[in-house]
Scaffold this motif. Structure first.
Motif, PDB file in Angstrom:
ATOM      1  N   LEU A   6      -0.527   4.433  -2.488  1.00  0.00           N
ATOM      2  CA  LEU A   6       0.893   4.444  -2.863  1.00  0.00           C
ATOM      3  C   LEU A   6       1.093   4.964  -4.278  1.00  0.00           C
ATOM      4  O   LEU A   6       2.100   5.594  -4.592  1.00  0.00           O
ATOM      5  N   MET A   7       0.124   4.658  -5.131  1.00  0.00           N
ATOM      6  CA  MET A   7       0.255   5.071  -6.528  1.00  0.00           C
ATOM      7  C   MET A   7       0.412   6.592  -6.636  1.00  0.00           C
ATOM      8  O   MET A   7       1.122   7.088  -7.499  1.00  0.00           O
ATOM      9  N   GLU A   8      -0.260   7.299  -5.723  1.00  0.00           N
ATOM     10  CA  GLU A   8      -0.197   8.750  -5.733  1.00  0.00           C
ATOM     11  C   GLU A   8       1.246   9.223  -5.471  1.00  0.00           C
ATOM     12  O   GLU A   8       1.758  10.101  -6.170  1.00  0.00           O
ATOM     13  N   GLN A   9       1.881   8.626  -4.469  1.00  0.00           N
ATOM     14  CA  GLN A   9       3.267   8.985  -4.153  1.00  0.00           C
ATOM     15  C   GLN A   9       4.196   8.654  -5.313  1.00  0.00           C
ATOM     16  O   GLN A   9       5.100   9.412  -5.637  1.00  0.00           O
ATOM     17  N   PRO A  44      -4.324   1.805 -11.587  1.00  0.00           N
ATOM     18  CA  PRO A  44      -5.092   1.303 -10.440  1.00  0.00           C
ATOM     19  C   PRO A  44      -4.525   1.831  -9.127  1.00  0.00           C
ATOM     20  O   PRO A  44      -3.306   1.909  -8.974  1.00  0.00           O
ATOM     21  N   PRO A  45      -5.373   2.231  -8.190  1.00  0.00           N
ATOM     22  CA  PRO A  45      -4.862   2.685  -6.891  1.00  0.00           C
ATOM     23  C   PRO A  45      -4.263   1.518  -6.117  1.00  0.00           C
ATOM     24  O   PRO A  45      -4.646   0.373  -6.330  1.00  0.00           O
ATOM     25  N   ARG A  46      -3.302   1.820  -5.266  1.00  0.00           N
ATOM     26  CA  ARG A  46      -2.701   0.790  -4.401  1.00  0.00           C
ATOM     27  C   ARG A  46      -2.755   1.296  -2.978  1.00  0.00           C
ATOM     28  O   ARG A  46      -1.893   2.058  -2.561  1.00  0.00           O
ATOM     29  N   TYR A  47      -3.774   0.877  -2.264  1.00  0.00           N
ATOM     30  CA  TYR A  47      -3.937   1.371  -0.898  1.00  0.00           C
ATOM     31  C   TYR A  47      -3.167   0.527   0.099  1.00  0.00           C
ATOM     32  O   TYR A  47      -3.145  -0.689  -0.001  1.00  0.00           O
ATOM     33  N   VAL A  48      -2.551   1.198   1.025  1.00  0.00           N
ATOM     34  CA  VAL A  48      -1.911   0.508   2.140  1.00  0.00           C
ATOM     35  C   VAL A  48      -2.344   1.207   3.423  1.00  0.00           C
ATOM     36  O   VAL A  48      -2.641   2.392   3.426  1.00  0.00           O
ATOM     37  N   ALA A  49      -2.404   0.441   4.507  1.00  0.00           N
ATOM     38  CA  ALA A  49      -2.717   1.026   5.806  1.00  0.00           C
ATOM     39  C   ALA A  49      -1.559   1.937   6.194  1.00  0.00           C
ATOM     40  O   ALA A  49      -0.405   1.634   5.913  1.00  0.00           O
ATOM     41  N   HIS A  50      -1.893   3.047   6.803  1.00  0.00           N
ATOM     42  CA  HIS A  50      -0.865   4.036   7.053  1.00  0.00           C
ATOM     43  C   HIS A  50       0.110   3.613   8.134  1.00  0.00           C
ATOM     44  O   HIS A  50      -0.261   3.368   9.266  1.00  0.00           O
ATOM     45  N   ASP A  51       1.334   3.489   7.747  1.00  0.00           N
ATOM     46  CA  ASP A  51       2.412   3.116   8.659  1.00  0.00           C
ATOM     47  C   ASP A  51       3.667   3.591   7.956  1.00  0.00           C
ATOM     48  O   ASP A  51       4.194   2.954   7.061  1.00  0.00           O
ATOM     49  N   ARG A  52       4.128   4.737   8.365  1.00  0.00           N
ATOM     50  CA  ARG A  52       5.059   5.508   7.567  1.00  0.00           C
ATOM     51  C   ARG A  52       6.281   4.749   7.021  1.00  0.00           C
ATOM     52  O   ARG A  52       6.505   4.735   5.816  1.00  0.00           O
ATOM     53  N   GLY A  53       7.037   4.104   7.874  1.00  0.00           N
ATOM     54  CA  GLY A  53       8.238   3.408   7.423  1.00  0.00           C
ATOM     55  C   GLY A  53       7.922   2.350   6.382  1.00  0.00           C
ATOM     56  O   GLY A  53       8.550   2.291   5.330  1.00  0.00           O
ATOM     57  N   ARG A  54       6.918   1.549   6.670  1.00  0.00           N
ATOM     58  CA  ARG A  54       6.567   0.471   5.761  1.00  0.00           C
ATOM     59  C   ARG A  54       6.070   1.019   4.423  1.00  0.00           C
ATOM     60  O   ARG A  54       6.374   0.493   3.366  1.00  0.00           O
ATOM     61  N   VAL A  55       5.308   2.083   4.501  1.00  0.00           N
ATOM     62  CA  VAL A  55       4.768   2.690   3.277  1.00  0.00           C
ATOM     63  C   VAL A  55       5.896   3.121   2.350  1.00  0.00           C
ATOM     64  O   VAL A  55       5.854   2.894   1.151  1.00  0.00           O
ATOM     65  N   VAL A  57       8.987   1.980   2.195  1.00  0.00           N
ATOM     66  CA  VAL A  57       9.654   0.797   1.640  1.00  0.00           C
ATOM     67  C   VAL A  57       8.808   0.191   0.512  1.00  0.00           C
ATOM     68  O   VAL A  57       9.310  -0.117  -0.570  1.00  0.00           O
ATOM     69  N   GLN A  58       7.522   0.055   0.755  1.00  0.00           N
ATOM     70  CA  GLN A  58       6.641  -0.510  -0.266  1.00  0.00           C
ATOM     71  C   GLN A  58       6.591   0.374  -1.505  1.00  0.00           C
ATOM     72  O   GLN A  58       6.580  -0.118  -2.629  1.00  0.00           O
ATOM     73  N   ALA A  59       6.561   1.674  -1.290  1.00  0.00           N
ATOM     74  CA  ALA A  59       6.515   2.599  -2.416  1.00  0.00           C
ATOM     75  C   ALA A  59       7.755   2.443  -3.284  1.00  0.00           C
ATOM     76  O   ALA A  59       7.675   2.425  -4.511  1.00  0.00           O
ATOM     77  N   ARG A  60       8.903   2.313  -2.635  1.00  0.00           N
ATOM     78  CA  ARG A  60      10.169   2.114  -3.363  1.00  0.00           C
ATOM     79  C   ARG A  60      10.124   0.845  -4.217  1.00  0.00           C
ATOM     80  O   ARG A  60      10.482   0.841  -5.379  1.00  0.00           O
ATOM     81  N   MET A  61       9.699  -0.249  -3.587  1.00  0.00           N
ATOM     82  CA  MET A  61       9.652  -1.522  -4.292  1.00  0.00           C
ATOM     83  C   MET A  61       8.679  -1.466  -5.460  1.00  0.00           C
ATOM     84  O   MET A  61       8.970  -1.920  -6.554  1.00  0.00           O
ATOM     85  N   MET A  62       7.518  -0.884  -5.203  1.00  0.00           N
ATOM     86  CA  MET A  62       6.508  -0.826  -6.253  1.00  0.00           C
ATOM     87  C   MET A  62       6.918   0.082  -7.392  1.00  0.00           C
ATOM     88  O   MET A  62       6.627  -0.172  -8.546  1.00  0.00           O
ATOM     89  N   GLN A  63       7.594   1.155  -7.013  1.00  0.00           N
ATOM     90  CA  GLN A  63       8.009   2.108  -8.035  1.00  0.00           C
ATOM     91  C   GLN A  63       8.893   1.429  -9.075  1.00  0.00           C
ATOM     92  O   GLN A  63       8.729   1.647 -10.272  1.00  0.00           O
ATOM     93  N   GLU A  64       9.810   0.598  -8.606  1.00  0.00           N
ATOM     94  CA  GLU A  64      10.686  -0.116  -9.538  1.00  0.00           C
ATOM     95  C   GLU A  64       9.886  -1.041 -10.443  1.00  0.00           C
ATOM     96  O   GLU A  64      10.079  -1.084 -11.646  1.00  0.00           O
ATOM     97  N   GLN A  65       8.971  -1.783  -9.816  1.00  0.00           N
ATOM     98  CA  GLN A  65       8.161  -2.737 -10.578  1.00  0.00           C
ATOM     99  C   GLN A  65       7.262  -2.055 -11.601  1.00  0.00           C
ATOM    100  O   GLN A  65       7.029  -2.568 -12.679  1.00  0.00           O
ATOM    101  N   MET A  66       6.730  -0.906 -11.222  1.00  0.00           N
ATOM    102  CA  MET A  66       5.678  -0.317 -12.038  1.00  0.00           C
ATOM    103  C   MET A  66       6.150   0.855 -12.870  1.00  0.00           C
ATOM    104  O   MET A  66       5.367   1.508 -13.525  1.00  0.00           O
ATOM    105  N   LYS A  67       7.431   1.132 -12.815  1.00  0.00           N
ATOM    106  CA  LYS A  67       7.935   2.342 -13.452  1.00  0.00           C
ATOM    107  C   LYS A  67       7.568   2.436 -14.945  1.00  0.00           C
ATOM    108  O   LYS A  67       7.208   3.493 -15.426  1.00  0.00           O
TER     109      LYS A  67
END
Ligand SMILES: [Zn+2]
Length: 88
Positions: A6-9, A44-55, A57-67
């Motif tokens: 996710l970190m890459e995205q 740090p990398p943040r790996y998630v199992a590939h599941d497009r919709g969930r990924v 949503v998680q990317a959005r949430m993390m982006q705010e937290q880690m911006k």
């Protein structure tokens, strides 16, 4: 492809968003990629199992937290690459 970093995205997205505000000495694709690599190596990398919709949503949430962290590392990487571009 089984997992996604996710970190890459997130870094790619924030880099695109901030690209015009960064004072890079050379705005070519190569330098942009170098900045991406330097930034990702520092976070740090943040790996998630590939599941497009969930990924997404998680990317959005993390982006705010880690911006703040992501922005700081992008600025640092831009400084490094600007001082020492990997090409002539
Ligand atoms: Zn360049």
């Amino acid at each position: 492809m089984k997992v996604t970093n996710l970190m890459e995205q997130i870094v790619e997205e924030v880099l695109d968003e901030q690209w015009h505000y960064l004072n890079v000495s050379c705005p070519c694709e190569l330098c942009k990629n170098d900045i991406l690599a330097v930034t990702l190596n520092a976070l740090p990398p943040r790996y998630v199992a590939h599941d497009r919709g969930r990924v997404i949503v998680q990317a959005r949430m993390m982006q705010e937290q880690m911006k703040a962290d992501v922005l700081r590392e992008i600025a640092r990487a831009a400084g490094i690459v600007s001082t020492k571009p990997s090409h002539q």
